[in-house]
Design a protein around this motif. Structure first.
Motif, PDB file in Angstrom:
ATOM      1  N   ALA B  67       0.846  -1.202   0.000  1.00 27.54           N
ATOM      2  CA  ALA B  67       0.000   0.000   0.000  1.00 27.54           C
ATOM      3  C   ALA B  67       0.880   1.250   0.000  1.00 27.54           C
ATOM      4  O   ALA B  67       0.624   2.216  -0.725  1.00 27.54           O
ATOM      5  CB  ALA B  67      -0.929  -0.005   1.213  1.00 27.54           C
ATOM      6  N   THR B 297      -1.951   1.301 -10.331  1.00 25.69           N
ATOM      7  CA  THR B 297      -0.752   1.534  -9.527  1.00 25.69           C
ATOM      8  C   THR B 297       0.087   0.260  -9.414  1.00 25.69           C
ATOM      9  O   THR B 297       0.980   0.171  -8.581  1.00 25.69           O
ATOM     10  CB  THR B 297      -1.109   2.084  -8.122  1.00 25.69           C
ATOM     11  OG1 THR B 297      -1.970   1.157  -7.459  1.00 25.69           O
ATOM     12  CG2 THR B 297      -1.820   3.425  -8.240  1.00 25.69           C
ATOM     13  N   LEU B 431      -9.237  -9.668 -14.650  1.00 24.36           N
ATOM     14  CA  LEU B 431     -10.229  -8.603 -14.493  1.00 24.36           C
ATOM     15  C   LEU B 431      -9.512  -7.271 -14.271  1.00 24.36           C
ATOM     16  O   LEU B 431      -9.954  -6.225 -14.747  1.00 24.36           O
ATOM     17  CB  LEU B 431     -11.111  -8.949 -13.284  1.00 24.36           C
ATOM     18  CG  LEU B 431     -12.316  -8.080 -12.986  1.00 24.36           C
ATOM     19  CD1 LEU B 431     -13.302  -8.040 -14.153  1.00 24.36           C
ATOM     20  CD2 LEU B 431     -13.031  -8.618 -11.730  1.00 24.36           C
ATOM     21  N   TYR B 432      -8.398  -7.318 -13.560  1.00 25.65           N
ATOM     22  CA  TYR B 432      -7.676  -6.101 -13.185  1.00 25.65           C
ATOM     23  C   TYR B 432      -6.460  -5.818 -14.072  1.00 25.65           C
ATOM     24  O   TYR B 432      -5.948  -4.698 -14.090  1.00 25.65           O
ATOM     25  CB  TYR B 432      -7.166  -6.218 -11.736  1.00 25.65           C
ATOM     26  CG  TYR B 432      -8.206  -6.652 -10.742  1.00 25.65           C
ATOM     27  CD1 TYR B 432      -9.440  -6.004 -10.680  1.00 25.65           C
ATOM     28  CD2 TYR B 432      -7.968  -7.712  -9.861  1.00 25.65           C
ATOM     29  CE1 TYR B 432     -10.405  -6.397  -9.767  1.00 25.65           C
ATOM     30  CE2 TYR B 432      -8.927  -8.112  -8.942  1.00 25.65           C
ATOM     31  CZ  TYR B 432     -10.140  -7.455  -8.902  1.00 25.65           C
ATOM     32  OH  TYR B 432     -11.081  -7.851  -7.996  1.00 25.65           O
ATOM     33  N   PRO B 436      -6.809   0.515 -15.005  1.00 24.45           N
ATOM     34  CA  PRO B 436      -6.724   1.458 -13.879  1.00 24.45           C
ATOM     35  C   PRO B 436      -7.126   0.825 -12.545  1.00 24.45           C
ATOM     36  O   PRO B 436      -6.831   1.385 -11.489  1.00 24.45           O
ATOM     37  CB  PRO B 436      -7.728   2.558 -14.279  1.00 24.45           C
ATOM     38  CG  PRO B 436      -7.820   2.471 -15.774  1.00 24.45           C
ATOM     39  CD  PRO B 436      -7.673   1.016 -16.091  1.00 24.45           C
ATOM     40  N   ALA B 437      -7.804  -0.295 -12.592  1.00 24.25           N
ATOM     41  CA  ALA B 437      -8.272  -0.944 -11.365  1.00 24.25           C
ATOM     42  C   ALA B 437      -7.216  -1.847 -10.732  1.00 24.25           C
ATOM     43  O   ALA B 437      -7.509  -2.527  -9.744  1.00 24.25           O
ATOM     44  CB  ALA B 437      -9.534  -1.747 -11.653  1.00 24.25           C
ATOM     45  N   THR B 439      -5.087  -1.969  -8.301  1.00 26.38           N
ATOM     46  CA  THR B 439      -4.742  -1.205  -7.094  1.00 26.38           C
ATOM     47  C   THR B 439      -4.708  -2.153  -5.902  1.00 26.38           C
ATOM     48  O   THR B 439      -5.211  -3.282  -5.976  1.00 26.38           O
ATOM     49  CB  THR B 439      -5.778  -0.091  -6.845  1.00 26.38           C
ATOM     50  OG1 THR B 439      -7.095  -0.660  -6.880  1.00 26.38           O
ATOM     51  CG2 THR B 439      -5.682   0.999  -7.936  1.00 26.38           C
ATOM     52  N   VAL B 440      -4.140  -1.682  -4.798  1.00 24.95           N
ATOM     53  CA  VAL B 440      -3.799  -2.556  -3.675  1.00 24.95           C
ATOM     54  C   VAL B 440      -5.017  -3.183  -3.013  1.00 24.95           C
ATOM     55  O   VAL B 440      -4.925  -4.281  -2.450  1.00 24.95           O
ATOM     56  CB  VAL B 440      -2.932  -1.789  -2.647  1.00 24.95           C
ATOM     57  CG1 VAL B 440      -3.737  -0.697  -1.954  1.00 24.95           C
ATOM     58  CG2 VAL B 440      -2.288  -2.737  -1.647  1.00 24.95           C
ATOM     59  N   ASP B 441      -6.158  -2.495  -3.080  1.00 24.49           N
ATOM     60  CA  ASP B 441      -7.364  -3.025  -2.444  1.00 24.49           C
ATOM     61  C   ASP B 441      -7.835  -4.331  -3.054  1.00 24.49           C
ATOM     62  O   ASP B 441      -8.677  -5.014  -2.466  1.00 24.49           O
ATOM     63  CB  ASP B 441      -8.472  -1.973  -2.528  1.00 24.49           C
ATOM     64  CG  ASP B 441      -8.624  -1.442  -3.935  1.00 24.49           C
ATOM     65  OD1 ASP B 441      -9.527  -1.909  -4.639  1.00 24.49           O
ATOM     66  OD2 ASP B 441      -7.805  -0.602  -4.370  1.00 24.49           O
ATOM     67  N   LYS B 442      -7.332  -4.696  -4.242  1.00 25.10           N
ATOM     68  CA  LYS B 442      -7.752  -5.943  -4.881  1.00 25.10           C
ATOM     69  C   LYS B 442      -7.083  -7.156  -4.231  1.00 25.10           C
ATOM     70  O   LYS B 442      -7.446  -8.289  -4.520  1.00 25.10           O
ATOM     71  CB  LYS B 442      -7.428  -5.916  -6.375  1.00 25.10           C
ATOM     72  CG  LYS B 442      -8.044  -4.739  -7.128  1.00 25.10           C
ATOM     73  CD  LYS B 442      -9.495  -4.573  -6.872  1.00 25.10           C
ATOM     74  CE  LYS B 442     -10.117  -3.425  -7.653  1.00 25.10           C
ATOM     75  NZ  LYS B 442      -9.465  -2.111  -7.440  1.00 25.10           N
TER      76      LYS B 442
END
Lengths: 471, 471
Positions: B67, B297, B431-432, B436-437, B439-442
Motif C-alpha cells: 500500500a 498503480t 479482471l484487473y 486502472p483498477a 490497485t492494492v485493495d484488490k
C-alpha cells in the motif's frame, strides 16, 4: 411410447372440434367474467395470460430494441439532442407499432452540461483519478482548485473536524451500506462541507465495489450555504487518500470542472396507448424514464424499463388483446436531475388522475424479474396476488409490501392511485448505476422478455377485469 | 472442561524443561540434517517452517508495504520518475531491513509515453469510448484519424475482408478465451491490419468482462508492415460497434493519440540478499517485477509479487534463519514493455548462473496461494513435493507441472536452472490486469501473508538442505 399411442386423438377433425369448443368456452367465460372475490374469476385470464407469456418469450424484441436505442442515440441527459432525437424515434416507432393516441407532452427540463473535468493527486504522488462531477455541481475556474484533502468517513467526522475543513477539499470516504442510506452524502455533502469553509468535495462513489469506477448522480445545494464543486471518485482512490491521511501525511488534489447550467430546454414525456374497449377513460399506466445520465448509454437506468413497458402494449396489440380499460405507456423525461417529467404528467393529467386505476414503473433495471412491489389497499393486494399466480411458473409472482417509482409518485400521491413496481434481481444494479458501464450488454434478452411477460399479464388483467382494482 | 484438568501440565518448570529439550532436539536434528531421499530428512525443517509461517501470518507487513509503495509512487512505467523513485525507496528500505549486498544493477529501458488520447464514435451516435493506447503504439497526428470501422471477430474474418479493410479503422472484437490465446490480437493485430491498408486498430480488451474497462498492454510491430496506431477499447464498445455493423449501418470513429517514444532511460534491477552461511556462492532467487503499466498503480501486476519476495528475506532475517546458501531477492525492471531487466540480469550474472540453484517468480498477483509451478527434473520435483507437505495445512502444497516467470526465463534458459512460480487463485487476475483498477485493495493482507509464508518455507528449505535441488 405414449405420444404414439395417443396419436389418434390428434386427427384433424378432432383438432377442429376442440378448437371450436375451446373458442366457445373462451367466449362464454369472457362473457360471464366474474369479479375478483368470485370463485374462479381468474380462469378467464389463463388463456390470455398464456398468449401474452408465449408472445413475449418467443422473441428478443425488447432487448433488440433497447440495443438499437442505446447504440444509435447513446446517453440521454436532459437538455441533450440525444434525448430529443431518441424521443422522436420513440414516437415514430410507437406509431409504426400501431399504438394509439401516440404523442409527446412538452416538459421544460434543466440543462446541465458536464464539460471537461479531471481530478488528480499532485502530492504525495502524481496520479490521475477517474472521476465524474456530480450532476448539478458548479464548475471550478480554469486553473481548478488545488488544496489539501481532509478525508472523513461520515458527517459526524466532518463536524468533529470543524475548522480543519476550512480551505480543504473534503473527501467523503463513506462505505456503501445501501443506496438509500449512503446517497445522502451525494445529495447533501457539498453544502455540509461548504458550511465549514471547504473549497470542494470529492465523494466515494455511491455504489458497489467496481473497477476504479466513479458513479455520478445529482447533488442538491441548500439555499443558505456557498455552492462548491463536487465530484465522485472511486472507492479505490477514496481509500488511498484515507490511507495517506492515516499515515499522518497530507495529500494535495487538483480538481478541474467545467460543469455549468444552460437555459432550461424543451423535452417531453412520450405517451402511447391501447385504448380500452369498454371504459377507455379508465387508465392503467406502465412506465419508465427515458432520460439517463450522460456517462453510460442508460440501458439499465432506465432504457430497459421504458422499452419493456412499451413492448407490453405492442404485444397486446399484436395479439389483438384489447382490454376493457386503456393501457397507457409513459416514457418520462428528466427523472435523473429534476423529476420535471413526473410533475408535468401529474399537472397535465390532474383532471384524469381519479380515473387512473393503477400506475406501474420499472426503474430497477430489467434484470431477471421476481415479482412486483405494490402500494395499495388490502383488497387490491388480494387481487394482485391472485393475478400473480398466473406468473408462478415463470417465477415472477412475489408481491412485495410497497411499490412505485420516482416518476409516477407525484401522480400517485395526488390521485391516491395504487402503484406498482417491477421487482427484479437488483444484485448488480448498483454496480452499473450512473456509470459508463450502464450499457445494454448488462441485461439479457430472456430477463427482459420475462419482464414484458409479467408486466403484460399484470397490466392486462387489471385493465380488463370487470371490477376496478381495490374497489 | 479439559483445559482446566490439564492445567498442571503447564507449570513454569515443565515449560522450561520442554523448551530445553526442544532446543536440544532441534540442534541435534540440524546437526544431523539428512539429504532428500533419506527418511525423515524433512523433520529438521518442521521447526523453521513453523517459525516462518508464524512470523509471516502474525503481521500484515507485506500488504501494508505494498500500500505504501503504490500510494506514494503510483504507476511505475519504464522510464518514469515514479519507477526510479520507487527503486530508490526499495534500496533504502532493504538496507533498513538488514538485507545484505543491497544494490541496483543498471538497465537501460524503453521510454514510451502515452500522452493524451481519446476515441469517440462520431456516427451514428456521438459517444466517448473509454480507451487505452497499446504500449509501444505510435500516435496519430494532431487531428487524429477519423474513419469508418470494419469489425472482425478473428484474423480469418480480417483476411476474408481483404481490400475492405483499406482506409478503415479495424476493430478486433475477439471474445476472450484465455490470455495466452487472445493476446495474439493485441501483439500482432496492428501489423496484420496495416498490411491490408487499415489506418488504425481498436482492440476489444484482452481480459475478463469488466465495467467498460479497457486493458492496455504491449503490441509489437513487424519490421515489414507500416506502423499504425492501436488502442484497446472495452468489450461493451466493441460489441456496440459489432451490432451497428451487423445492422448494416456504418460507424465512424475518431482516434487521437499522442503516444511516442523518448530516448531509452536508465533504470535498474534491485537486488538484496541473505548470504548463505556455508555456500554463499550458491543462490536461490525469489523475484517479481517492479515496473508496471501507467494506468493502475501496479499492485496486482506486480508490486505484490515484489513485496512478497522481499518480505521473505526480511522474515528470515528477523528470525535469524540463515540458510546454507544465499537467498537473493530480485526486483526486475521493465517486464511490461521490453523485458530488459530479465535479459540484463542474465547477462550481468552469466558467470554465476551455474550456481543458481533455483529461481522463483511471483507474477500472477498475490491472491490466495494454492501451491507452486515447477519446471525441473523428477528428482527436484520429488523434493519440492516433500517440502510442500509443510504447507499442507495452509493450503499451499499443490505442485503444478511447470513454473517460472517472464523475468527469470532468460536466465533459466541460459543456465538450465530449476524454475518455480507461486501459484494463486487467478480467477480475478485478468479482471484487473493492465487496467486502472490494478490497485492494492484488490489484494488482501492474509493472502499476501500466506504467499510470504509459502515462498519463505520453500525457498528456505531449498537454500538450506544439504544436497542441491535436483542433484
Amino acid at each position: 411410447m405414449p405420444p404414439m399411442s395417443c396419436r389418434h386423438l390428434y386427427r384433424p377433425g378432432t383438432i377442429a372440434l376442440a378448437w371450436v369448443l375451446g373458442t366457445v368456452a373462451l367466449a362464454t367465460s369472457w362473457a360471464t367474467a366474474r369479479a375478483p372475490g368470485d370463485e374462479n374469476w381468474l380462469d378467464a385470464y389463463r388463456g390470455p395470460a398464456s398468449r401474452i407469456i408465449g408472445s413475449a418469450l418467443v422473441s428478443t424484441l425488447a432487448w433488440d430494441r433497447l440495443a438499437e436505442l442505446t447504440d444509435e442515440f447513446g446517453p440521454r441527459l436532459s437538455g441533450s439532442p440525444q434525448l430529443e432525437n431518441a424521443i422522436l424515434w420513440a414516437l415514430d416507432r410507437m406509431k409504426k407499432d400501431g399504438l394509439e393516441n401516440v404523442h409527446a407532452e412538452k416538459v421544460m427540463v434543466p440543462h446541465w452540461v458536464r464539460g471537461t473535468e479531471s481530478a488528480e493527486v499532485v502530492r504525495p504522488v502524481s496520479l490521475q483519478m477517474p472521476m465524474l462531477g456530480l450532476g448539478g455541481s458548479i464548475g471550478t475556474d480554469k486553473e481548478g482548485i488545488e488544496a489539501e484533502t481532509l478525508v472523513v468517513r461520515s458527517f459526524a467526522e466532518l463536524d468533529a473536524a470543524g475548522e480543519r475543513a476550512r480551505g480543504k477539499i473534503v473527501v467523503y470516504n463513506v462505505a456503501y451500506e445501501s443506496y438509500g442510506r449512503t446517497v445522502q452524502y451525494r445529495a447533501a455533502g457539498a453544502s455540509r462541507a461548504a458550511r465549514l469553509g471547504a473549497r470542494a468535495v470529492l465523494l466515494r462513489s455511491v455504489g458497489l465495489p467496481g473497477l476504479r469506477t466513479p458513479h455520478t448522480g445529482a447533488l442538491s445545494y441548500t439555499g443558505q450555504d456557498p455552492k462548491i464543486p463536487a465530484a465522485a471518485i472511486s472507492l479505490e482512490d477514496a481509500e488511498m487518500l484515507q490511507r495517506i491521511q492515516d499515515r499522518g501525511q497530507s495529500a494535495v488534489v487538483r480538481l478541474k470542472m467545467e460543469a455549468h447550467f444552460l437555459e432550461d430546454a424543451e423535452s417531453a414525456n412520450v405517451i402511447g396507448e391501447l385504448r380500452g374497449r369498454e371504459k377507455p377513460e379508465e387508465v392503467v399506466v406502465v412506465a419508465g424514464h427515458f432520460d439517463s445520465w450522460d456517462v453510460g448509454t442508460g440501458a439499465v437506468d432506465d432504457g430497459g424499463g421504458c422499452i419493456a413497458a412499451w413492448t407490453v402494449l405492442k404485444v397486446l396489440k399484436d395479439l389483438d388483446l384489447r382490454p376493457r380499460r386503456t393501457i397507457r405507456v409513459v416514457l418520462f423525461t428528466n427523472e435523473e436531475n429534476g423529476m420535471r417529467g413526473g410533475y408535468a404528467y401529474r399537472d397535465a393529467h390532474k383532471d384524469e388522475l381519479a380515473n387512473h386505476v393503477m400506475m406501474l414503473e420499472s426503474d430497477s433495471g430489467t434484470f431477471r424479474p421476481s415479482g412486483f412491489g405494490l402500494s395499495a389497499n388490502e383488497r387490491a393486494r388480494a387481487t394482485v396476488r391472485e393475478i400473480a399466480s398466473l406468473l408462478d411458473a415463470i417465477g415472477v409472482s412475489k408481491i412485495e409490501d410497497s411499490g412505485g417509482g420516482a416518476d409516477i409518485s407525484p401522480s400517485v400521491r395526488a390521485g391516491r392511485i395504487p402503484s406498482m413496481s417491477l421487482e427484479v434481481d437488483e444484485s448488480r444494479y448498483f454496480l452499473y448505476h450512473h456509470t459508463p458501464a450502464d450499457t445494454v450488454d448488462k441485461l439479457n434478452p430472456m430477463d427482459m422478455a420475462l419482464g414484458v411477460a409479467a408486466v403484460g399479464v399484470m397490466s392486462y388483467v387489471i385493465a380488463d377485469m370487470p371490477g376496478r382494482l381495490g374497489q
